[in-house]
Scaffold this motif. Sequence first.
Motif, PDB file in Angstrom:
ATOM      1  N   ILE A  13       0.872  -1.176   0.000  1.00  0.00           N
ATOM      2  CA  ILE A  13       0.000   0.000   0.000  1.00  0.00           C
ATOM      3  C   ILE A  13       0.908   1.225   0.000  1.00  0.00           C
ATOM      4  CG2 ILE A  13      -0.200  -0.019   2.524  1.00  0.00           C
ATOM      5  CD1 ILE A  13      -3.083   1.054   2.154  1.00  0.00           C
ATOM      6  N   ALA A  14       0.494   2.267  -0.714  1.00  0.00           N
ATOM      7  CA  ALA A  14       1.304   3.480  -0.796  1.00  0.00           C
ATOM      8  C   ALA A  14       1.279   4.220   0.545  1.00  0.00           C
ATOM      9  CB  ALA A  14       0.796   4.391  -1.909  1.00  0.00           C
ATOM     10  N   LEU A  15       2.398   4.822   0.899  1.00  0.00           N
ATOM     11  CA  LEU A  15       2.529   5.531   2.167  1.00  0.00           C
ATOM     12  C   LEU A  15       1.444   6.588   2.354  1.00  0.00           C
ATOM     13  CD1 LEU A  15       4.006   6.206   4.771  1.00  0.00           C
ATOM     14  CD2 LEU A  15       5.611   7.586   3.425  1.00  0.00           C
ATOM     15  N   TYR A  16       1.191   7.391   1.322  1.00  0.00           N
ATOM     16  CA  TYR A  16       0.191   8.454   1.485  1.00  0.00           C
ATOM     17  C   TYR A  16      -1.188   7.882   1.772  1.00  0.00           C
ATOM     18  CZ  TYR A  16      -2.106   8.015  -3.074  1.00  0.00           C
ATOM     19  OH  TYR A  16      -2.855   7.572  -4.138  1.00  0.00           O
ATOM     20  N   GLN A  17      -1.484   6.679   1.255  1.00  0.00           N
ATOM     21  CA  GLN A  17      -2.783   6.054   1.495  1.00  0.00           C
ATOM     22  C   GLN A  17      -2.944   5.650   2.963  1.00  0.00           C
ATOM     23  OE1 GLN A  17      -2.380   3.057  -1.624  1.00  0.00           O
ATOM     24  NE2 GLN A  17      -4.151   3.964  -2.645  1.00  0.00           N
ATOM     25  N   ILE A  18      -1.862   5.202   3.578  1.00  0.00           N
ATOM     26  CA  ILE A  18      -1.913   4.856   5.007  1.00  0.00           C
ATOM     27  C   ILE A  18      -2.332   6.080   5.820  1.00  0.00           C
ATOM     28  CG2 ILE A  18      -0.476   4.287   7.031  1.00  0.00           C
ATOM     29  CD1 ILE A  18      -0.559   1.801   5.609  1.00  0.00           C
TER      30      ILE A  18
ATOM     31  N   LEU B 162      -5.113  10.288   9.643  1.00  0.00           N
ATOM     32  CA  LEU B 162      -4.031  11.038  10.271  1.00  0.00           C
ATOM     33  C   LEU B 162      -3.893  12.408   9.623  1.00  0.00           C
ATOM     34  CD1 LEU B 162      -1.456   8.118  10.496  1.00  0.00           C
ATOM     35  CD2 LEU B 162      -2.927   8.994  12.307  1.00  0.00           C
ATOM     36  N   VAL B 163      -4.424  12.518   8.418  1.00  0.00           N
ATOM     37  CA  VAL B 163      -4.504  13.777   7.677  1.00  0.00           C
ATOM     38  C   VAL B 163      -5.920  13.875   7.117  1.00  0.00           C
ATOM     39  CG1 VAL B 163      -2.043  13.849   7.082  1.00  0.00           C
ATOM     40  CG2 VAL B 163      -3.627  12.654   5.584  1.00  0.00           C
ATOM     41  N   SER B 164      -6.302  15.067   6.669  1.00  0.00           N
ATOM     42  CA  SER B 164      -7.681  15.248   6.223  1.00  0.00           C
ATOM     43  C   SER B 164      -7.904  14.905   4.755  1.00  0.00           C
ATOM     44  CB  SER B 164      -8.135  16.687   6.484  1.00  0.00           C
ATOM     45  OG  SER B 164      -7.278  17.587   5.813  1.00  0.00           O
ATOM     46  N   SER B 165      -6.823  14.798   3.981  1.00  0.00           N
ATOM     47  CA  SER B 165      -6.982  14.512   2.551  1.00  0.00           C
ATOM     48  C   SER B 165      -5.719  13.888   1.984  1.00  0.00           C
ATOM     49  CB  SER B 165      -7.274  15.804   1.792  1.00  0.00           C
ATOM     50  OG  SER B 165      -6.130  16.641   1.819  1.00  0.00           O
TER      51      SER B 165
ATOM     52  N   GLY C 244      -4.145  15.097  -0.517  1.00  0.00           N
ATOM     53  CA  GLY C 244      -3.234  16.212  -0.776  1.00  0.00           C
ATOM     54  C   GLY C 244      -2.414  16.577   0.448  1.00  0.00           C
ATOM     55  N   GLU C 245      -3.072  16.570   1.613  1.00  0.00           N
ATOM     56  CA  GLU C 245      -2.355  16.860   2.860  1.00  0.00           C
ATOM     57  C   GLU C 245      -1.341  15.756   3.150  1.00  0.00           C
ATOM     58  OE1 GLU C 245      -2.999  17.656   7.629  1.00  0.00           O
ATOM     59  OE2 GLU C 245      -4.771  17.449   6.361  1.00  0.00           O
ATOM     60  N   ALA C 246      -1.715  14.511   2.889  1.00  0.00           N
ATOM     61  CA  ALA C 246      -0.792  13.383   3.097  1.00  0.00           C
ATOM     62  C   ALA C 246       0.461  13.576   2.255  1.00  0.00           C
ATOM     63  CB  ALA C 246      -1.478  12.059   2.760  1.00  0.00           C
ATOM     64  N   LYS C 247       0.277  13.916   0.994  1.00  0.00           N
ATOM     65  CA  LYS C 247       1.421  14.115   0.100  1.00  0.00           C
ATOM     66  C   LYS C 247       2.287  15.283   0.573  1.00  0.00           C
ATOM     67  CE  LYS C 247      -0.979  11.967  -3.735  1.00  0.00           C
ATOM     68  NZ  LYS C 247      -1.679  12.136  -5.002  1.00  0.00           N
ATOM     69  N   SER C 248       1.649  16.325   1.086  1.00  0.00           N
ATOM     70  CA  SER C 248       2.373  17.494   1.567  1.00  0.00           C
ATOM     71  C   SER C 248       3.253  17.156   2.773  1.00  0.00           C
ATOM     72  CB  SER C 248       1.373  18.595   1.925  1.00  0.00           C
ATOM     73  OG  SER C 248       2.039  19.728   2.396  1.00  0.00           O
ATOM     74  N   VAL C 249       2.699  16.458   3.770  1.00  0.00           N
ATOM     75  CA  VAL C 249       3.498  16.146   4.961  1.00  0.00           C
ATOM     76  C   VAL C 249       4.637  15.181   4.626  1.00  0.00           C
ATOM     77  CG1 VAL C 249       1.633  16.659   6.583  1.00  0.00           C
ATOM     78  CG2 VAL C 249       1.980  14.295   5.852  1.00  0.00           C
ATOM     79  N   ILE C 250       4.424  14.300   3.640  1.00  0.00           N
ATOM     80  CA  ILE C 250       5.499  13.405   3.201  1.00  0.00           C
ATOM     81  C   ILE C 250       6.590  14.230   2.520  1.00  0.00           C
ATOM     82  CG2 ILE C 250       6.108  11.509   1.642  1.00  0.00           C
ATOM     83  CD1 ILE C 250       3.187  10.438   2.214  1.00  0.00           C
ATOM     84  N   ASP C 251       6.181  15.135   1.604  1.00  0.00           N
ATOM     85  CA  ASP C 251       7.152  15.997   0.904  1.00  0.00           C
ATOM     86  C   ASP C 251       7.983  16.812   1.882  1.00  0.00           C
ATOM     87  OD1 ASP C 251       6.205  15.114  -1.545  1.00  0.00           O
ATOM     88  OD2 ASP C 251       5.021  16.920  -1.961  1.00  0.00           O
ATOM     89  N   GLU C 252       7.379  17.231   3.003  1.00  0.00           N
ATOM     90  CA  GLU C 252       8.063  18.053   3.998  1.00  0.00           C
ATOM     91  C   GLU C 252       8.979  17.243   4.915  1.00  0.00           C
ATOM     92  OE1 GLU C 252       4.826  19.994   6.005  1.00  0.00           O
ATOM     93  OE2 GLU C 252       4.246  21.107   4.207  1.00  0.00           O
TER      94      GLU C 252
END
Length: 76
Positions: free
Chosen positions: A16-21, A27-30, A32-40
Amino acid sequence: MTILATKDIEINAEPIALYQILKFEALVSSGGEAKSVIDEGRVMVNGEVETRRRKKIMSGDIVEFAGERFRVILQE
């Protein structure tokens, strides 16, 4: 150093992809937010900062985010 309690996350298929977890566990609201916190660089997998959004997460992996630690396990 703070010792984090580990919570289990059950998945029904791997990988499973990390952002999907992050998204599926609310843990995040969307996505897009998941991808953002991973990018950061705010997410760790198995003790290492992980910046790949689609990092394949398998049963047994440990994901850390926002002061919480999760062990991914495959549902039987």
